[in-house]
Design a protein around this motif. Structure first.
Motif, mmCIF file in Angstrom:
data_model
loop_
_atom_site.group_PDB
_atom_site.id
_atom_site.type_symbol
_atom_site.label_atom_id
_atom_site.label_comp_id
_atom_site.label_asym_id
_atom_site.label_seq_id
_atom_site.Cartn_x
_atom_site.Cartn_y
_atom_site.Cartn_z
ATOM 1 N N ASP A 1 49.633 45.980 50.319
ATOM 2 C CA ASP A 1 48.282 46.187 49.787
ATOM 3 C C ASP A 1 47.644 47.402 50.451
ATOM 4 O OD1 ASP A 1 45.779 46.035 48.741
ATOM 5 O OD2 ASP A 1 45.259 44.096 49.642
ATOM 6 N N CYS A 2 47.406 48.460 49.658
ATOM 7 C CA CYS A 2 46.774 49.659 50.210
ATOM 8 C C CYS A 2 45.324 49.795 49.776
ATOM 9 C CB CYS A 2 47.571 50.908 49.847
ATOM 10 S SG CYS A 2 48.353 50.925 48.275
ATOM 11 N N GLU A 3 44.684 48.684 49.393
ATOM 12 C CA GLU A 3 43.273 48.736 49.048
ATOM 13 C C GLU A 3 42.452 48.972 50.311
ATOM 14 O OE1 GLU A 3 40.261 46.194 46.206
ATOM 15 O OE2 GLU A 3 41.634 45.103 47.515
ATOM 16 N N SER A 4 41.445 49.808 50.204
ATOM 17 C CA SER A 4 40.595 50.122 51.353
ATOM 18 C C SER A 4 39.148 50.210 50.883
ATOM 19 C CB SER A 4 41.033 51.440 52.003
ATOM 20 O OG SER A 4 40.885 52.511 51.091
ATOM 21 N N GLY A 5 38.247 50.385 51.822
ATOM 22 C CA GLY A 5 36.836 50.492 51.483
ATOM 23 C C GLY A 5 36.090 49.203 51.750
ATOM 24 N N PRO A 6 34.763 49.248 51.673
ATOM 25 C CA PRO A 6 33.957 48.057 51.987
ATOM 26 C C PRO A 6 34.060 46.967 50.932
ATOM 27 C CG PRO A 6 32.568 49.870 51.245
ATOM 28 C CD PRO A 6 33.931 50.439 51.382
ATOM 29 N N VAL A 7 34.338 47.335 49.677
ATOM 30 C CA VAL A 7 34.453 46.344 48.611
ATOM 31 C C VAL A 7 35.916 46.207 48.225
ATOM 32 C CG1 VAL A 7 33.756 45.721 46.279
ATOM 33 C CG2 VAL A 7 32.142 46.922 47.771
ATOM 34 N N ARG A 8 36.460 45.007 48.384
ATOM 35 C CA ARG A 8 37.874 44.780 48.098
ATOM 36 C C ARG A 8 37.998 43.617 47.117
ATOM 37 N NH1 ARG A 8 41.290 46.129 53.587
ATOM 38 N NH2 ARG A 8 39.911 47.793 54.361
ATOM 39 N N LEU A 9 38.791 43.815 46.085
ATOM 40 C CA LEU A 9 38.952 42.815 45.029
ATOM 41 C C LEU A 9 40.081 41.833 45.297
ATOM 42 C CD1 LEU A 9 38.465 45.176 41.946
ATOM 43 C CD2 LEU A 9 36.743 43.839 43.188
ATOM 44 N N GLY A 10 40.990 42.156 46.180
ATOM 45 C CA GLY A 10 42.084 41.243 46.517
ATOM 46 C C GLY A 10 43.099 41.063 45.406
ATOM 47 N N MET A 11 43.227 42.051 44.525
ATOM 48 C CA MET A 11 44.142 41.900 43.393
ATOM 49 C C MET A 11 45.607 42.010 43.815
ATOM 50 S SD MET A 11 41.974 43.987 40.514
ATOM 51 C CE MET A 11 42.946 43.368 39.147
#
Length: 687
Positions: free
Chosen positions: A651-661
């Motif tokens: 998972d390379c999602e970053s930032g303050p808002v994360r969707l967890g997809m």
């Protein structure tokens, strides 16, 4: 017996010719590794050399080719009685890629053990090659443990056998030659370093030379004996020169100034360890003997360094081989400049180093440390590294209202920072007799013996204790009709009362080993607009490169699929050439929408094709994405096509808002979920 192609008839290949002849004069150099594309006369040259090796005298009846003038005191067939020696040709022993360890070093003679109760040793290929030549074609495809055995024996001149209750050693001095095609994958640098000399060969680039190669080949095929007769005199002269150089070899002197020059060259070139110094010294002495000189000069040292050093450069495993010729020229020049004024200089006919620009000593674009604005070696955080990483990443184009892009897609691919050691990703289940490697647990042809089983076809390694116990449990203690093992005499063992326990075929038990296997690691990388932020893609590339390095070290086959815009693209079909994957990764561009389902569909299609081609190699699917999709169906609908495939979602999602997809995708694939920040082995150790 067919007539071999004459050694003197081969066009060009001067470096290979010299390296082979020097090893024929002094096998202690450590052998030759020949690298070259297909169709460049590698095998032809090696087989032609065998005809030039001098005849040898051996002790009659000795399976280890002992020299009658100086028999090996530790020979397993000794002590040898006095008698007339037997003179025969030196052998060229070929080791096939599919050879097993017992065939290479020898093993227990099972037939004599079962029929006579005698613990006897059956020699292997190393014993057959003693005082001759051992040729390994496609050495890069040979299992690493077999290459280790070969190189250890070539370096020490002895083979050590510790297996199946047999413990012995015997002489094994031979000319070791390995050939390989780099397109089929690179061997480990540690193994390449164990070869004394490495030579790069290629097809002739001049039309006249190419035409002459074809002309001679056609003439040889039309009349092999007549063609060989044309070059018989030249081959005979070369063979006589080998014998004369061997006789001069012990008389050659290596003076202290030459040793000092060798040390300076190796230090200037930046090699690890002292193996390079020793190999250069041995090669220089052999060169002096070949040139009928009694003292090693700077010319021999420099020529030996050009054959022994190019593959020993301290470099990244993914750097292209042979890219350090200029560095070698600079090292030779630097060693010459640093000599004392009264030291010996190069001879008048000694060609000087080539001029040219050296690689700058300063940091290169990918050498930046944390203090220079670059990522640290073990910092996989999405926000740590890449140009312009001083602030938070801008919102992705697909997350903004109306889909308006926040920034234009990068005009050039994002750079790749320094790699780090990753945690080991493995297939959770145990494989069944796959390819030998260092990644996932599996039943293997070698490794820890975990038990025995009834053989399925040809027996790999016989488990003797369980075989005898199986026969004893059936109480076969009386002599009955002749019972034969495959290709052996009736096998019988006596019990305490002297009664015979007859071993039938159904009593045979095969040893079961548990080791580790190499996998097909297929990377599916999100290159869409959601990854287009330059610092984020640089971090992802760095993570994938770290995983590629890990796959290289564990002997895996790798493939890579990227998805962006409208569809998925197979940028690297499954291959053992990890360097190609690095180049494709460096050129990877981003932008467009996110067809995640298309990427998974392409992965399922690729894995199905590889399963048909190589059913023994288990796959490991590594999906690098933030889990978002903006084109095509929901990726969870594709998950059934990947059922049963061991998978990891990074998972390379970053930032303050994360969707967890990405976590949701991992659940649908029954995959291990791994945040990008947890990919580092250091981060795992801290937890």
């Amino acid at each position: 017996m067919s007539t071999a192609y004459p050694f003197s008839a081969v066009v060009g290949l001067a470096d290979l010719r010299q390296a082979l002849l020097l090893n024929a004069v002094a096998p202690v150099i450590g052998g030759v590794l020949v690298r070259g594309e297909k169709g460049t006369a590698k095998s032809t040259m090696v087989r032609a050399l065998a005809a030039l090796l001098p005849d040898i005298a051996v002790v009659a009846g000795c399976r280890f080719a002992c020299d009658p003038a100086a028999p090996d005191p530790g020979c397993p067939d000794g002590p040898h009685p006095a008698g007339d020696p037997l003179v025969r040709r030196s052998r060229l022993v070929e080791l096939p890629v599919g050879a097993t360890e017992d065939r290479v070093v020898g093993t227990l003679d099972v037939q004599r053990f079962l029929t006579e109760g005698t613990k006897a040793y059956e020699p292997g290929l190393l014993a057959a090659a003693h005082r001759g030549a051992l040729y390994v074609d496609e050495v890069n495809l040979l299992p690493d443990h077999l290459v280790d055995l070969l190189l250890d024996s070539a370096a020490m001149g002895r083979a050590f056998v510790e297996r199946d209750g047999v413990s012995l050693r015997h002489a094994a001095r031979f000319l070791l030659v390995g050939t390989m095609n780099p397109e089929e994958g690179e061997p480990r640098p540690q193994l390449v370093d164990r070869f004394g000399l490495v030579v790069e060969v290629g097809a002739p680039t001049e039309p006249g030379d190419r035409a002459e190669v074809v002309r001679r080949r056609l003439a040889y095929e039309a009349d092999p004996e007549g063609f060989a007769a044309r070059f018989a005199e030249a081959d005979a002269d070369t063979a006589e020169r080998i014998v004369a150089a061997r006789a001069r070899l012990p008389k050659v002197t290596l003076p202290d100034p030459a040793l000092d020059r060798i040390a300076r060259i190796c230090l200037a070139y930046g090699v690890d360890g002292l193996r390079a110094d020793i190999v250069i010294a041995r090669t220089a002495v052999a060169l002096a003997a070949w040139r009928d000189r009694s003292v090693v000069t700077d010319r021999e040292v420099d020529d030996a360094a050009r054959l022994a050093l190019p593959h020993r450069r301290r470099r990244d495993p993914f750097d292209p081989p042979g890219a350090d010729q200029q560095a070698l020229d600079d090292a030779l020049a630097q060693a010459g400049e640093s000599e004392a004024p009264d030291g010996p200089g190069p001879e008048p006919d000694d060609p000087g180093p080539n001029d040219g620009g050296a690689r700058p000593d300063g940091p290169q674009p990918d050498d930046r440390g944390p203090s220079e604005g670059g990522p640290g070696p073990d910092d996989p955080r999405p926000d740590a590294g890449g140009p312009g990483s001083g602030g938070a990443a801008a919102p992705d184009a697909e997350d903004r209202p109306g889909g308006a892009p926040a920034t234009a897609p990068p005009a050039t691919p994002a750079p790749i920072g320094a790699t780090y050691r990753t945690r080991t990703l493995t297939a959770r289940s145990r494989g069944r007799y796959g390819h030998s490697g260092r990644r996932s647990p599996a039943y293997a042809a070698r490794g820890r013996v975990a038990g025995s089983r009834a053989p399925r076809g040809r027996i790999g390694a016989l488990h003797l204790p369980d075989t005898v116990l199986a026969a004893a449990r059936d109480h076969l203690v009386e002599r009955i009709g002749a019972v034969h093992l495959p290709d052996t005499a009736p096998a019988r063992v006596r019990d305490r009362r002297g009664r015979r326990i007859v071993i039938r075929q159904q009593h045979l038990r095969e040893a079961v080993h548990i080791g580790r296997e190499a996998n097909l690691v297929l990377f599916v990388v999100d290159a869409s607009g959601s990854m287009a932020a330059r610092q984020r893609m640089a971090t992802v590339k760095r993570a994938v490169l770290s995983l590629l390095r890990d796959a290289y070290q564990r002997r895996d086959t790798v493939g890579m699929i990227t998805f962006r815009d409208r569809d998925a693209t197979t940028v690297l079909r499954p291959t053992a050439s990890h360097e190609v994957g690095v180049r494709r990764l460096a050129d990877l561009r981003t932008g467009g929408r996110t067809p995640l389902a298309a990427g998974l569909t392409a992965a399922a299609r690729t894995l199905a094709g590889e399963r048909r081609r190589d059913p023994l190699r288990r796959p490991l699917l590594v999906v690098v994405t933030d889990g978002r999709f903006t084109r095509g169906p929901d990726p969870r609908t594709v998950a059934p096509a990947l059922a049963g495939v061991p998978s990891v979602v990074v998972d390379c999602e970053s930032g303050p808002v994360r969707l967890g997809m990405a976590r949701t995708l991992a659940g649908a694939l029954d995959a291990e979920y791994l945040p990008l920040a947890a990919l580092s082995a250091r981060a795992l150790k801290a937890v």
